[in-house]
Design a protein around this motif. Structure first.
Motif, PDB file in Angstrom:
ATOM      1  N   GLY A 151      69.105  85.076  39.900  1.00  0.00           N
ATOM      2  CA  GLY A 151      69.984  83.944  39.869  1.00  0.00           C
ATOM      3  C   GLY A 151      71.478  84.338  40.432  1.00  0.00           C
ATOM      4  N   ARG A 152      72.378  83.457  40.226  1.00  0.00           N
ATOM      5  CA  ARG A 152      73.657  83.565  40.604  1.00  0.00           C
ATOM      6  C   ARG A 152      74.350  84.752  39.775  1.00  0.00           C
ATOM      7  N   GLY A 153      73.773  85.217  38.855  1.00  0.00           N
ATOM      8  CA  GLY A 153      74.298  86.197  38.221  1.00  0.00           C
ATOM      9  C   GLY A 153      74.570  87.451  38.881  1.00  0.00           C
ATOM     10  N   CYS A 165      63.530  83.334  42.863  1.00  0.00           N
ATOM     11  CA  CYS A 165      64.857  83.243  42.829  1.00  0.00           C
ATOM     12  C   CYS A 165      65.196  81.589  42.304  1.00  0.00           C
ATOM     13  N   SER A 166      66.390  81.441  42.050  1.00  0.00           N
ATOM     14  CA  SER A 166      67.019  80.013  41.730  1.00  0.00           C
ATOM     15  C   SER A 166      67.386  79.346  43.117  1.00  0.00           C
ATOM     16  N   ARG A 167      67.423  78.229  43.017  1.00  0.00           N
ATOM     17  CA  ARG A 167      67.739  77.439  44.387  1.00  0.00           C
ATOM     18  C   ARG A 167      69.151  77.961  45.204  1.00  0.00           C
ATOM     19  N   PRO A 168      70.042  78.182  44.518  1.00  0.00           N
ATOM     20  CA  PRO A 168      71.412  78.463  45.336  1.00  0.00           C
ATOM     21  C   PRO A 168      71.299  79.907  45.933  1.00  0.00           C
ATOM     22  N   TYR A 224      62.008  80.214  46.199  1.00  0.00           N
ATOM     23  CA  TYR A 224      62.659  79.327  45.272  1.00  0.00           C
ATOM     24  C   TYR A 224      61.869  78.748  44.316  1.00  0.00           C
ATOM     25  N   ILE A 225      62.099  78.705  43.076  1.00  0.00           N
ATOM     26  CA  ILE A 225      61.442  77.990  42.116  1.00  0.00           C
ATOM     27  C   ILE A 225      62.071  76.882  41.505  1.00  0.00           C
ATOM     28  N   GLY A 226      61.241  75.865  41.302  1.00  0.00           N
ATOM     29  CA  GLY A 226      61.738  74.791  40.537  1.00  0.00           C
ATOM     30  C   GLY A 226      61.340  73.231  41.145  1.00  0.00           C
ATOM     31  N   VAL A 227      61.865  72.219  40.733  1.00  0.00           N
ATOM     32  CA  VAL A 227      61.472  70.847  40.865  1.00  0.00           C
ATOM     33  C   VAL A 227      61.369  70.531  42.358  1.00  0.00           C
ATOM     34  N   SER A 228      62.436  71.332  43.420  1.00  0.00           N
ATOM     35  CA  SER A 228      62.129  71.116  44.570  1.00  0.00           C
ATOM     36  C   SER A 228      61.768  72.465  45.439  1.00  0.00           C
ATOM     37  N   GLY A 229      61.077  73.537  44.601  1.00  0.00           N
ATOM     38  CA  GLY A 229      60.852  74.689  45.004  1.00  0.00           C
ATOM     39  C   GLY A 229      59.218  74.653  44.572  1.00  0.00           C
ATOM     40  N   ILE A 246      70.258  83.988  35.535  1.00  0.00           N
ATOM     41  CA  ILE A 246      69.947  82.459  35.774  1.00  0.00           C
ATOM     42  C   ILE A 246      69.967  81.595  34.585  1.00  0.00           C
ATOM     43  N   SER A 247      70.850  80.649  34.787  1.00  0.00           N
ATOM     44  CA  SER A 247      71.383  79.683  33.589  1.00  0.00           C
ATOM     45  C   SER A 247      70.069  78.885  33.039  1.00  0.00           C
ATOM     46  N   GLY A 248      69.322  78.559  33.730  1.00  0.00           N
ATOM     47  CA  GLY A 248      68.167  77.822  33.025  1.00  0.00           C
ATOM     48  C   GLY A 248      68.461  76.384  33.130  1.00  0.00           C
ATOM     49  N   ILE A 277      67.595  72.560  34.173  1.00  0.00           N
ATOM     50  CA  ILE A 277      66.296  71.773  34.039  1.00  0.00           C
ATOM     51  C   ILE A 277      65.426  71.854  35.373  1.00  0.00           C
ATOM     52  N   GLN A 278      66.160  71.908  36.502  1.00  0.00           N
ATOM     53  CA  GLN A 278      65.595  71.832  37.983  1.00  0.00           C
ATOM     54  C   GLN A 278      64.955  73.119  38.106  1.00  0.00           C
ATOM     55  N   HIS A 279      65.237  74.225  37.400  1.00  0.00           N
ATOM     56  CA  HIS A 279      64.623  75.520  37.614  1.00  0.00           C
ATOM     57  C   HIS A 279      63.611  75.698  36.608  1.00  0.00           C
ATOM     58  N   LEU A 280      63.787  75.228  35.398  1.00  0.00           N
ATOM     59  CA  LEU A 280      62.873  75.378  34.406  1.00  0.00           C
ATOM     60  C   LEU A 280      61.614  74.635  34.539  1.00  0.00           C
ATOM     61  N   ILE A 313      67.356  87.659  30.879  1.00  0.00           N
ATOM     62  CA  ILE A 313      68.470  88.125  30.778  1.00  0.00           C
ATOM     63  C   ILE A 313      69.799  87.461  31.263  1.00  0.00           C
ATOM     64  N   ASN A 314      70.736  87.482  30.482  1.00  0.00           N
ATOM     65  CA  ASN A 314      71.991  86.444  30.710  1.00  0.00           C
ATOM     66  C   ASN A 314      73.039  87.020  29.719  1.00  0.00           C
ATOM     67  N   LYS A 315      74.146  87.094  30.445  1.00  0.00           N
ATOM     68  CA  LYS A 315      75.399  87.577  29.599  1.00  0.00           C
ATOM     69  C   LYS A 315      75.893  86.598  28.662  1.00  0.00           C
ATOM     70  N   GLY A 359      73.127  90.153  27.599  1.00  0.00           N
ATOM     71  CA  GLY A 359      73.705  91.208  28.199  1.00  0.00           C
ATOM     72  C   GLY A 359      74.095  91.168  29.580  1.00  0.00           C
ATOM     73  N   ASP A 360      74.938  92.100  30.259  1.00  0.00           N
ATOM     74  CA  ASP A 360      75.312  92.062  31.635  1.00  0.00           C
ATOM     75  C   ASP A 360      74.325  92.713  32.224  1.00  0.00           C
ATOM     76  N   LEU A 361      73.582  91.960  33.271  1.00  0.00           N
ATOM     77  CA  LEU A 361      72.213  92.592  33.754  1.00  0.00           C
ATOM     78  C   LEU A 361      72.811  93.879  34.589  1.00  0.00           C
ATOM     79  N   TYR A 362      74.011  94.012  35.068  1.00  0.00           N
ATOM     80  CA  TYR A 362      74.401  95.503  35.848  1.00  0.00           C
ATOM     81  C   TYR A 362      74.215  96.612  34.704  1.00  0.00           C
TER      82      TYR A 362
HETATM   83  C1  LIG Z   1      68.264  67.397  42.711  1.00  0.00           C
HETATM   84  C2  LIG Z   1      68.418  68.702  42.483  1.00  0.00           C
HETATM   85  C3  LIG Z   1      67.363  69.611  42.733  1.00  0.00           C
HETATM   86  C4  LIG Z   1      67.246  71.016  42.211  1.00  0.00           C
HETATM   87  N1  LIG Z   1      66.119  71.724  42.377  1.00  0.00           N
HETATM   88  C5  LIG Z   1      66.226  73.154  42.018  1.00  0.00           C
HETATM   89  C6  LIG Z   1      65.134  73.877  41.955  1.00  0.00           C
HETATM   90  O1  LIG Z   1      64.037  73.456  42.478  1.00  0.00           O
HETATM   91  N2  LIG Z   1      65.441  75.019  41.807  1.00  0.00           N
HETATM   92  C7  LIG Z   1      66.445  75.705  40.920  1.00  0.00           C
HETATM   93  O2  LIG Z   1      66.570  76.867  40.955  1.00  0.00           O
HETATM   94  N3  LIG Z   1      67.564  75.083  41.154  1.00  0.00           N
HETATM   95  C8  LIG Z   1      67.544  73.521  41.461  1.00  0.00           C
HETATM   96  N4  LIG Z   1      68.662  72.949  41.398  1.00  0.00           N
HETATM   97  C9  LIG Z   1      70.076  73.525  41.175  1.00  0.00           C
HETATM   98  C10 LIG Z   1      69.948  73.584  39.565  1.00  0.00           C
HETATM   99  O3  LIG Z   1      70.570  72.283  39.139  1.00  0.00           O
HETATM  100  C11 LIG Z   1      71.084  74.682  39.240  1.00  0.00           C
HETATM  101  O4  LIG Z   1      72.352  74.501  39.777  1.00  0.00           O
HETATM  102  C12 LIG Z   1      70.490  76.031  39.746  1.00  0.00           C
HETATM  103  O5  LIG Z   1      69.197  76.475  39.410  1.00  0.00           O
HETATM  104  C13 LIG Z   1      71.293  77.287  39.183  1.00  0.00           C
HETATM  105  O6  LIG Z   1      71.144  78.435  39.667  1.00  0.00           O
HETATM  106  P1  LIG Z   1      71.401  79.766  38.877  1.00  0.00           P
HETATM  107  O7  LIG Z   1      70.912  79.607  37.338  1.00  0.00           O
HETATM  108  O8  LIG Z   1      71.066  80.902  39.532  1.00  0.00           O
HETATM  109  O9  LIG Z   1      73.079  79.653  38.737  1.00  0.00           O
HETATM  110  P2  LIG Z   1      74.041  79.431  37.776  1.00  0.00           P
HETATM  111  O10 LIG Z   1      73.898  78.079  37.150  1.00  0.00           O
HETATM  112  O11 LIG Z   1      75.557  79.836  38.405  1.00  0.00           O
HETATM  113  O12 LIG Z   1      73.707  80.403  36.535  1.00  0.00           O
HETATM  114  C14 LIG Z   1      74.156  81.847  36.787  1.00  0.00           C
HETATM  115  C15 LIG Z   1      73.818  82.539  35.341  1.00  0.00           C
HETATM  116  O13 LIG Z   1      74.132  83.899  35.376  1.00  0.00           O
HETATM  117  C16 LIG Z   1      74.786  84.267  34.116  1.00  0.00           C
HETATM  118  N5  LIG Z   1      75.450  85.651  34.813  1.00  0.00           N
HETATM  119  C17 LIG Z   1      76.531  85.903  35.424  1.00  0.00           C
HETATM  120  N6  LIG Z   1      76.675  87.127  35.666  1.00  0.00           N
HETATM  121  C18 LIG Z   1      75.688  87.807  34.868  1.00  0.00           C
HETATM  122  C19 LIG Z   1      75.891  88.943  34.616  1.00  0.00           C
HETATM  123  N7  LIG Z   1      76.373  90.054  35.206  1.00  0.00           N
HETATM  124  N8  LIG Z   1      74.596  89.402  33.842  1.00  0.00           N
HETATM  125  C20 LIG Z   1      73.777  88.739  33.143  1.00  0.00           C
HETATM  126  N9  LIG Z   1      74.089  87.099  33.402  1.00  0.00           N
HETATM  127  C21 LIG Z   1      75.107  86.855  34.266  1.00  0.00           C
HETATM  128  C22 LIG Z   1      75.821  83.380  33.986  1.00  0.00           C
HETATM  129  O14 LIG Z   1      76.029  83.289  32.665  1.00  0.00           O
HETATM  130  C23 LIG Z   1      74.867  81.970  34.356  1.00  0.00           C
HETATM  131  O15 LIG Z   1      73.940  81.631  33.148  1.00  0.00           O
HETATM  132  C24 LIG Z   1      68.662  71.479  41.793  1.00  0.00           C
HETATM  133  C25 LIG Z   1      69.815  70.509  41.780  1.00  0.00           C
HETATM  134  C26 LIG Z   1      69.406  69.334  41.826  1.00  0.00           C
HETATM  135  C27 LIG Z   1      70.696  68.217  41.790  1.00  0.00           C
END
Ligand SMILES: Cc1cc2nc3c(=O)[nH]c(=O)nc-3n(C[C@H](O)[C@H](O)[C@H](O)COP(=O)(O)OP(=O)(O)OC[C@H]3O[C@@H](n4cnc5c(N)ncnc54)[C@H](O)[C@@H]3O)c2cc1C
Length: 294
Positions: A183-185, A208-211, A224-229, A242-244, A246-249, A261-263, A279-282
């Motif tokens: 994910g965006r981590g 991966c997560s959607r972003p 990408y995994i989730g409601v739309s993946g 990955i923050s977790g 609901i759309q991903h979970l 794994i999340n910091k 913890g820091d994934l790095y």
């Molecule tokens: C209608 C709709 C449909 C959607 N469908 C999907 C879908 O199908 N799939 C999907 O994935 N998303 C979907 N989304 C998007 C979803 O809501 C989240 O925005 C997305 O899942 C967040 O991705 P992420 O967890 O990678 O990023 P973020 O939410 O930004 O989380 C990043 C995480 O990384 C952690 N982090 C940062 N740096 C580090 C580090 N160095 N070490 C460890 N941890 C770190 C942070 O603490 C944070 O928890 C949808 C949204 C909408 C509105």
């Protein structure tokens, strides 16, 4: 889909378009009859066969028709449902037969809730995504009937003007037993190599997560995994950075074991994880890779 129908305990008929090579696969996977339609060709949309399919369903007195939850699949399902005088239940995530009725579950409010519906029509029409049914080994010795259908083409009101091959990867994440999700981590595309190293060590598929796919475009949309993946059912899913939400979970909550794994110790993913590593994934990831080498 054939395996799923077979698991529901029913006689299964598969509708295939043009590709004869899929007959045996459909039968080995659980189909008893294969209805083979002529390939629609270059200019006809596949949904133009919906009247012929509806006629088949009526003749067979089918209780249920399952169509893949793709954009095209939903178009066909909608047409069939309207011709049968009913509606389609789309994006079904679970289906069962109870007292002779079809009960289907599907996500509502962007995956925040699950609604259970009972089909009241003679033939229930549903669209189903990948990963809903447990995969089963194919039985090469299974016998089935192949019937070539002389179909009529409806005037679908739309004609194909041009077709281009889809740019993307061929990956069947739903069949993977081990999956690593990023994910965006991760701060840079280059850094995904750390996760790829772990995936290679443990024989896991990368997801991966959607972003990461839609926003950063670091990985293909097929991953990408989730409601739309994609919806997964692996033995183990490791979510990194990955923050977790609901759309991903909703895409991973059927994993037998979820590792996160999340910091941020308050990240929502930890409420759902079987094993959580704050913890820091790095720092954490290279240590896991090193430990596994030993
Ligand atoms: C209608 C709709 C449909 C959607 N469908 C999907 C879908 O199908 N799939 C999907 O994935 N998303 C979907 N989304 C998007 C979803 O809501 C989240 O925005 C997305 O899942 C967040 O991705 P992420 O967890 O990678 O990023 P973020 O939410 O930004 O989380 C990043 C995480 O990384 C952690 N982090 C940062 N740096 C580090 C580090 N160095 N070490 C460890 N941890 C770190 C942070 O603490 C944070 O928890 C949808 C949204 C909408 C509105």
């Amino acid at each position: 889909m054939c395996t799923g129908g077979h698991q529901l305990g029913a006689q299964v008929s598969a509708v295939l378009f043009g590709d004869k090579n899929q007959d045996e696969e459909a039968i080995a996977s659980g189909a008893d009859i294969v209805y083979l339609f002529e390939h629609p060709g270059e200019s006809v949309m596949v949904e133009a066969y919906s009247t012929s399919i509806t006629e088949l369903l009526r003749a067979e007195k089918a209780d249920l028709v399952m169509v893949h939850s793709s954009i095209r699949g939903k178009l066909i399902a909608g047409r069939i449902a309207s011709q049968l005088g009913t509606s389609a239940i789309s994006n079904v995530t679970g289906i069962r037969v109870e007292d002779g009725s079809i009960i289907a579950k599907h996500m509502v409010y962007g995956g925040a809730a699950i609604r259970t519906e009972k089909a009241l029509s003679e033939t229930a029409v549903v669209t189903i995504g990948t990963g809903v049914f447990a995969s089963m080994p194919k039985e090469a010795a299974r016998q089935g009937k192949i019937i070539e259908v002389d179909s009529n083409v409806d005037d679908a009101g739309i004609r194909i003007l041009e077709s281009r091959p889809k740019q993307g990867e061929l990956v069947n994440l739903s069949a993977a037993k081990r999956v690593i999700g990023v994910g965006r981590g991760f701060a840079n595309k280059e850094d995904l190599k750390m996760a790829e190293a772990l995936a290679a060590q443990v024989g896991a598929e990368m997801a991966c997560s959607r972003p990461i796919a839609e926003g950063e475009k670091w990985m293909s949309k097929e991953r990408y995994i989730g409601v739309s993946g994609v919806v997964l059912k692996p033995d183990i899913y490791i979510a990194m950075g990955i923050s977790g939400q609901i759309q991903h979970l909703v895409g991973v909550n059927q994993a037998k074991t979820l590792v996160a794994i999340n910091k941020d110790k308050n990240a929502p993913i930890f409420k759902h994880a079987d094993i959580g590593l704050v913890g820091d994934l790095y720092k954490v990831l290279p240590q896991i890779v090193e430990k596994l080498k030993a």
